[in-house]
Design a protein around this motif. Sequence first.
Motif, PDB file in Angstrom:
ATOM      1  N   GLN A  38       0.835  -1.205   0.000  1.00  0.00           N
ATOM      2  CA  GLN A  38       0.000   0.000   0.000  1.00  0.00           C
ATOM      3  C   GLN A  38       0.871   1.256   0.000  1.00  0.00           C
ATOM      4  O   GLN A  38       0.525   2.244  -0.641  1.00  0.00           O
ATOM      5  CB  GLN A  38      -0.956   0.009   1.194  1.00  0.00           C
ATOM      6  N   LYS A  44      -6.886  -2.375  -4.616  1.00  0.00           N
ATOM      7  CA  LYS A  44      -6.930  -3.584  -3.790  1.00  0.00           C
ATOM      8  C   LYS A  44      -7.779  -4.655  -4.466  1.00  0.00           C
ATOM      9  O   LYS A  44      -7.389  -5.818  -4.563  1.00  0.00           O
ATOM     10  CB  LYS A  44      -7.475  -3.252  -2.405  1.00  0.00           C
ATOM     11  N   THR A  85      -6.021  -5.911  -7.830  1.00  0.00           N
ATOM     12  CA  THR A  85      -4.886  -6.818  -7.641  1.00  0.00           C
ATOM     13  C   THR A  85      -5.366  -8.224  -7.270  1.00  0.00           C
ATOM     14  O   THR A  85      -4.726  -9.203  -7.634  1.00  0.00           O
ATOM     15  CB  THR A  85      -3.883  -6.294  -6.595  1.00  0.00           C
ATOM     16  N   GLN A  86      -6.491  -8.307  -6.596  1.00  0.00           N
ATOM     17  CA  GLN A  86      -7.056  -9.628  -6.288  1.00  0.00           C
ATOM     18  C   GLN A  86      -7.517 -10.332  -7.555  1.00  0.00           C
ATOM     19  O   GLN A  86      -7.626 -11.561  -7.592  1.00  0.00           O
ATOM     20  CB  GLN A  86      -8.206  -9.499  -5.290  1.00  0.00           C
TER      21      GLN A  86
END
Length: 142
Positions: free
Chosen positions: A11, A38, A41-42
């Motif tokens: 982060q 976030k 990226t998953q």
Amino acid sequence: MTVTIKQLTTQQEWMEAYSVMVQLRTELTLEKYLLLLKEMTQDGYMLFALYENMNIVAVAGLSWRVNFYSERHIFVYDLVTDEAYRSRGYGEKLLHDLHQWGKENGAHYIALESGIQRTSAHRFYEDRLGYEKWCYSFRKVL
């Protein structure tokens, strides 16, 4: 001058890249950027940065994709060089490194989209980097 390229995974690194990314994605607040990043990226999105002397001067966001027309390929969603560092070859260097990385990891193509109005960017992709303009991309608000 030391130029390095690395994938941003923390982060803190994402926050350091925000000031460059927001020059392309001007509607993003830091909060929305971090929230979307976030989730992205998953789903396989990777953010890379080119550093000059430990300062981020260019970023590229991409993911691996597989489909019938491009087979296994890299799709670049975001590419921007900090406006204070433009026209110095940083975007070209970043893309060249991603081309090599993709080739070494089994990509058949690298693909990207560019806004219709960005004619100078189109010349850069076609004339400097050998990309071909081969389709239109469409979307509809739902």
